[in-house]
Design a protein around this motif. Structure first.
Motif, PDB file in Angstrom:
ATOM      1  N   ASP A 139       0.815  -1.220   0.000  1.00 22.56           N
ATOM      2  CA  ASP A 139       0.000   0.000   0.000  1.00 22.56           C
ATOM      3  C   ASP A 139       0.849   1.272   0.000  1.00 22.56           C
ATOM      4  O   ASP A 139       0.304   2.381   0.000  1.00 22.56           O
ATOM      5  CB  ASP A 139      -0.932   0.014   1.218  1.00 22.56           C
ATOM      6  CG  ASP A 139      -2.027  -1.045   1.106  1.00 22.56           C
ATOM      7  OD1 ASP A 139      -2.253  -1.541  -0.011  1.00 22.56           O
ATOM      8  OD2 ASP A 139      -2.649  -1.376   2.139  1.00 22.56           O
ATOM      9  N   GLY A 140       2.165   1.107   0.029  1.00 24.89           N
ATOM     10  CA  GLY A 140       3.052   2.261  -0.083  1.00 24.89           C
ATOM     11  C   GLY A 140       3.293   3.040   1.190  1.00 24.89           C
ATOM     12  O   GLY A 140       3.715   4.200   1.143  1.00 24.89           O
ATOM     13  N   PHE A 141       3.046   2.422   2.343  1.00 29.63           N
ATOM     14  CA  PHE A 141       3.305   3.112   3.606  1.00 29.63           C
ATOM     15  C   PHE A 141       4.806   3.229   3.861  1.00 29.63           C
ATOM     16  O   PHE A 141       5.572   2.316   3.539  1.00 29.63           O
ATOM     17  CB  PHE A 141       2.673   2.348   4.777  1.00 29.63           C
ATOM     18  CG  PHE A 141       1.205   2.609   4.958  1.00 29.63           C
ATOM     19  CD1 PHE A 141       0.767   3.660   5.745  1.00 29.63           C
ATOM     20  CD2 PHE A 141       0.263   1.801   4.333  1.00 29.63           C
ATOM     21  CE1 PHE A 141      -0.587   3.905   5.920  1.00 29.63           C
ATOM     22  CE2 PHE A 141      -1.093   2.037   4.498  1.00 29.63           C
ATOM     23  CZ  PHE A 141      -1.518   3.096   5.296  1.00 29.63           C
ATOM     24  N   VAL A 142       5.211   4.349   4.441  1.00 24.44           N
ATOM     25  CA  VAL A 142       6.587   4.508   4.903  1.00 24.44           C
ATOM     26  C   VAL A 142       6.635   3.953   6.321  1.00 24.44           C
ATOM     27  O   VAL A 142       6.008   4.498   7.236  1.00 24.44           O
ATOM     28  CB  VAL A 142       7.020   5.992   4.890  1.00 24.44           C
ATOM     29  CG1 VAL A 142       8.433   6.130   5.446  1.00 24.44           C
ATOM     30  CG2 VAL A 142       6.946   6.549   3.469  1.00 24.44           C
ATOM     31  N   LEU A 143       7.362   2.871   6.514  1.00 27.85           N
ATOM     32  CA  LEU A 143       7.347   2.167   7.793  1.00 27.85           C
ATOM     33  C   LEU A 143       8.195   2.896   8.831  1.00 27.85           C
ATOM     34  O   LEU A 143       9.276   3.399   8.525  1.00 27.85           O
ATOM     35  CB  LEU A 143       7.859   0.737   7.599  1.00 27.85           C
ATOM     36  CG  LEU A 143       7.176  -0.052   6.472  1.00 27.85           C
ATOM     37  CD1 LEU A 143       7.691  -1.478   6.433  1.00 27.85           C
ATOM     38  CD2 LEU A 143       5.665  -0.043   6.646  1.00 27.85           C
ATOM     39  N   ASP A 144       7.684   2.925  10.059  1.00 29.38           N
ATOM     40  CA  ASP A 144       8.413   3.621  11.114  1.00 29.38           C
ATOM     41  C   ASP A 144       9.002   2.624  12.114  1.00 29.38           C
ATOM     42  O   ASP A 144       8.891   1.402  11.957  1.00 29.38           O
ATOM     43  CB  ASP A 144       7.518   4.645  11.818  1.00 29.38           C
ATOM     44  CG  ASP A 144       6.331   4.007  12.542  1.00 29.38           C
ATOM     45  OD1 ASP A 144       6.295   2.762  12.671  1.00 29.38           O
ATOM     46  OD2 ASP A 144       5.436   4.756  12.985  1.00 29.38           O
ATOM     47  N   LEU A 145       9.627   3.161  13.140  1.00 27.70           N
ATOM     48  CA  LEU A 145      10.313   2.345  14.139  1.00 27.70           C
ATOM     49  C   LEU A 145       9.356   1.381  14.838  1.00 27.70           C
ATOM     50  O   LEU A 145       9.690   0.210  15.063  1.00 27.70           O
ATOM     51  CB  LEU A 145      10.973   3.269  15.169  1.00 27.70           C
ATOM     52  CG  LEU A 145      11.872   2.606  16.215  1.00 27.70           C
ATOM     53  CD1 LEU A 145      13.154   2.108  15.580  1.00 27.70           C
ATOM     54  CD2 LEU A 145      12.194   3.603  17.330  1.00 27.70           C
ATOM     55  N   ILE A 146       8.164   1.859  15.169  1.00 26.50           N
ATOM     56  CA  ILE A 146       7.187   1.031  15.884  1.00 26.50           C
ATOM     57  C   ILE A 146       6.801  -0.191  15.061  1.00 26.50           C
ATOM     58  O   ILE A 146       6.684  -1.309  15.587  1.00 26.50           O
ATOM     59  CB  ILE A 146       5.927   1.857  16.224  1.00 26.50           C
ATOM     60  CG1 ILE A 146       6.281   3.055  17.106  1.00 26.50           C
ATOM     61  CG2 ILE A 146       4.882   0.981  16.903  1.00 26.50           C
ATOM     62  CD1 ILE A 146       6.906   2.688  18.428  1.00 26.50           C
ATOM     63  N   ILE A 147       6.619   0.011  13.769  1.00 25.16           N
ATOM     64  CA  ILE A 147       6.240  -1.108  12.899  1.00 25.16           C
ATOM     65  C   ILE A 147       7.343  -2.160  12.870  1.00 25.16           C
ATOM     66  O   ILE A 147       7.080  -3.368  12.989  1.00 25.16           O
ATOM     67  CB  ILE A 147       5.939  -0.610  11.470  1.00 25.16           C
ATOM     68  CG1 ILE A 147       4.716   0.322  11.469  1.00 25.16           C
ATOM     69  CG2 ILE A 147       5.717  -1.794  10.526  1.00 25.16           C
ATOM     70  CD1 ILE A 147       3.438  -0.318  11.955  1.00 25.16           C
ATOM     71  N   TYR A 148       8.582  -1.717  12.735  1.00 24.05           N
ATOM     72  CA  TYR A 148       9.683  -2.685  12.698  1.00 24.05           C
ATOM     73  C   TYR A 148       9.834  -3.420  14.029  1.00 24.05           C
ATOM     74  O   TYR A 148      10.177  -4.607  14.056  1.00 24.05           O
ATOM     75  CB  TYR A 148      10.990  -1.992  12.310  1.00 24.05           C
ATOM     76  CG  TYR A 148      11.108  -1.764  10.821  1.00 24.05           C
ATOM     77  CD1 TYR A 148      11.217  -2.839   9.937  1.00 24.05           C
ATOM     78  CD2 TYR A 148      11.090  -0.480  10.286  1.00 24.05           C
ATOM     79  CE1 TYR A 148      11.307  -2.635   8.566  1.00 24.05           C
ATOM     80  CE2 TYR A 148      11.184  -0.267   8.916  1.00 24.05           C
ATOM     81  CZ  TYR A 148      11.291  -1.348   8.064  1.00 24.05           C
ATOM     82  OH  TYR A 148      11.379  -1.157   6.704  1.00 24.05           O
ATOM     83  N   LEU A 149       9.562  -2.747  15.131  1.00 20.67           N
ATOM     84  CA  LEU A 149       9.612  -3.421  16.431  1.00 20.67           C
ATOM     85  C   LEU A 149       8.537  -4.507  16.517  1.00 20.67           C
ATOM     86  O   LEU A 149       8.791  -5.604  17.034  1.00 20.67           O
ATOM     87  CB  LEU A 149       9.428  -2.407  17.562  1.00 20.67           C
ATOM     88  CG  LEU A 149      10.630  -1.510  17.866  1.00 20.67           C
ATOM     89  CD1 LEU A 149      10.246  -0.416  18.857  1.00 20.67           C
ATOM     90  CD2 LEU A 149      11.797  -2.330  18.411  1.00 20.67           C
ATOM     91  N   CYS A 150       7.348  -4.207  15.997  1.00 17.53           N
ATOM     92  CA  CYS A 150       6.278  -5.214  15.969  1.00 17.53           C
ATOM     93  C   CYS A 150       6.673  -6.403  15.107  1.00 17.53           C
ATOM     94  O   CYS A 150       6.432  -7.564  15.469  1.00 17.53           O
ATOM     95  CB  CYS A 150       4.985  -4.591  15.425  1.00 17.53           C
ATOM     96  SG  CYS A 150       4.154  -3.443  16.546  1.00 17.53           S
ATOM     97  N   VAL A 151       7.290  -6.105  13.971  1.00 18.16           N
ATOM     98  CA  VAL A 151       7.694  -7.171  13.049  1.00 18.16           C
ATOM     99  C   VAL A 151       8.785  -8.041  13.669  1.00 18.16           C
ATOM    100  O   VAL A 151       8.742  -9.276  13.580  1.00 18.16           O
ATOM    101  CB  VAL A 151       8.173  -6.573  11.710  1.00 18.16           C
ATOM    102  CG1 VAL A 151       8.794  -7.649  10.828  1.00 18.16           C
ATOM    103  CG2 VAL A 151       7.007  -5.911  10.986  1.00 18.16           C
ATOM    104  N   LEU A 152       9.758  -7.425  14.319  1.00 15.98           N
ATOM    105  CA  LEU A 152      10.834  -8.196  14.949  1.00 15.98           C
ATOM    106  C   LEU A 152      10.293  -9.087  16.069  1.00 15.98           C
ATOM    107  O   LEU A 152      10.757 -10.220  16.252  1.00 15.98           O
ATOM    108  CB  LEU A 152      11.910  -7.252  15.493  1.00 15.98           C
ATOM    109  CG  LEU A 152      12.753  -6.533  14.436  1.00 15.98           C
ATOM    110  CD1 LEU A 152      13.706  -5.537  15.098  1.00 15.98           C
ATOM    111  CD2 LEU A 152      13.535  -7.535  13.585  1.00 15.98           C
ATOM    112  N   LYS A 153       9.319  -8.576  16.790  1.00 10.14           N
ATOM    113  CA  LYS A 153       8.706  -9.392  17.842  1.00 10.14           C
ATOM    114  C   LYS A 153       7.990 -10.593  17.232  1.00 10.14           C
ATOM    115  O   LYS A 153       8.047 -11.707  17.767  1.00 10.14           O
ATOM    116  CB  LYS A 153       7.724  -8.553  18.659  1.00 10.14           C
ATOM    117  CG  LYS A 153       7.198  -9.271  19.889  1.00 10.14           C
ATOM    118  CD  LYS A 153       6.438  -8.324  20.797  1.00 10.14           C
ATOM    119  CE  LYS A 153       6.020  -9.026  22.082  1.00 10.14           C
ATOM    120  NZ  LYS A 153       5.316  -8.101  23.005  1.00 10.14           N
TER     121      LYS A 153
END
Length: 228
Positions: free
Chosen positions: A174-188
């Motif tokens: 969808d073209g979102f610019v991912l932020d720090l919070i998103i990457y933390l969720c993904v790593l978890k």
């Protein structure tokens, strides 16, 4: 339009007693809502004792009292329901979840066009550990990165990391610019999945500016430890 003008005239004539009389203020708010005058409905509600009570209860960690107040109100409007969802989100109990479901099922279909109300409903469902219904609400809203992050966090808490990764991939599409919070969720989520190849693939996508962040580094350490 004529009804709206009459309502405005009545409001001016009895303005001194509106804020302390729920029935008068609720009737006028209902009139404004029915006539499509959302601005005046919100302005009037902002001055009422009912809203102040709600906000006071929620702010002072007394969501049960906010719910008791809700139960005394007949035909609550979307502003009242929005505050109810906020109170239920604070409680995070099974009883609160059941109330959320009942109210959301019974409320007017027109309320589903209110983005603020849907955001509060989504948040309440997630915090009450009902991501299945939250996912349904999620499909009906105009999504923001905050909505994605909230649902990802909910999926992680419910031990459903694959759905977190699905949302991650959907955000990229969808073209979102991912932020720090998103990457933390993904790593978890990755730490729960335990697939090294997927972990390596996604870690390569994390911008360097995020990789030097302490929270990201700690999440990476936790993820790699769990893989061993």
């Amino acid at each position: 339009m004529e009804d709206l003008q009459r309502g405005s005239t009545i409001r001016r004539l009895i303005s001194s007693c509106i804020k302390d009389d729920y029935y008068i203020s609720a009737s006028l708010i209902h009139l404004y809502m029915q006539c499509g005058d959302i601005t005046n409905a919100q302005l009037l509600f902002d001055t009422t004792t009912t809203k102040k009570h709600y906000q006071c209860y929620i702010k002072n960690n007394q969501p049960n009292k906010a719910i008791d107040l809700f139960n005394e109100i007949k035909n609550p409007n979307e502003i009242i329901i929005n505050l109810l969802f906020n109170a239920c989100a604070e409680l995070r109990t099974e009883e609160a979840l059941n109330l959320i479901k009942k109210v959301s099922q019974d409320m007017s279909k027109s309320f589903y066009s209110n983005p603020h109300l849907l955001t509060s409903l989504l948040d309440a469902l997630i915090k009450c550990s009902d991501c299945s219904n939250a996912e349904i609400v999620f499909t009906k809203i105009t999504k923001s990165i905050i909505h994605y992050g909230s649902l990802m966090n909910g999926f992680n808490k419910e031990n459903n990391p694959l759905k977190t990764l699905h949302l991650f991939n959907q955000m990229k599409l969808d073209g979102f610019v991912l932020d720090l919070i998103i990457y933390l969720c993904v790593l978890k989520a990755l730490s729960k999945i335990g697939d090294e190849s997927i972990c390596q693939s996604i870690v390569k996508q994390i911008p360097y500016s995020f990789l030097v962040d302490n929270n990201i580094q700690n999440a990476l350490i936790d993820m790699w430890i769990r893989l061993k």
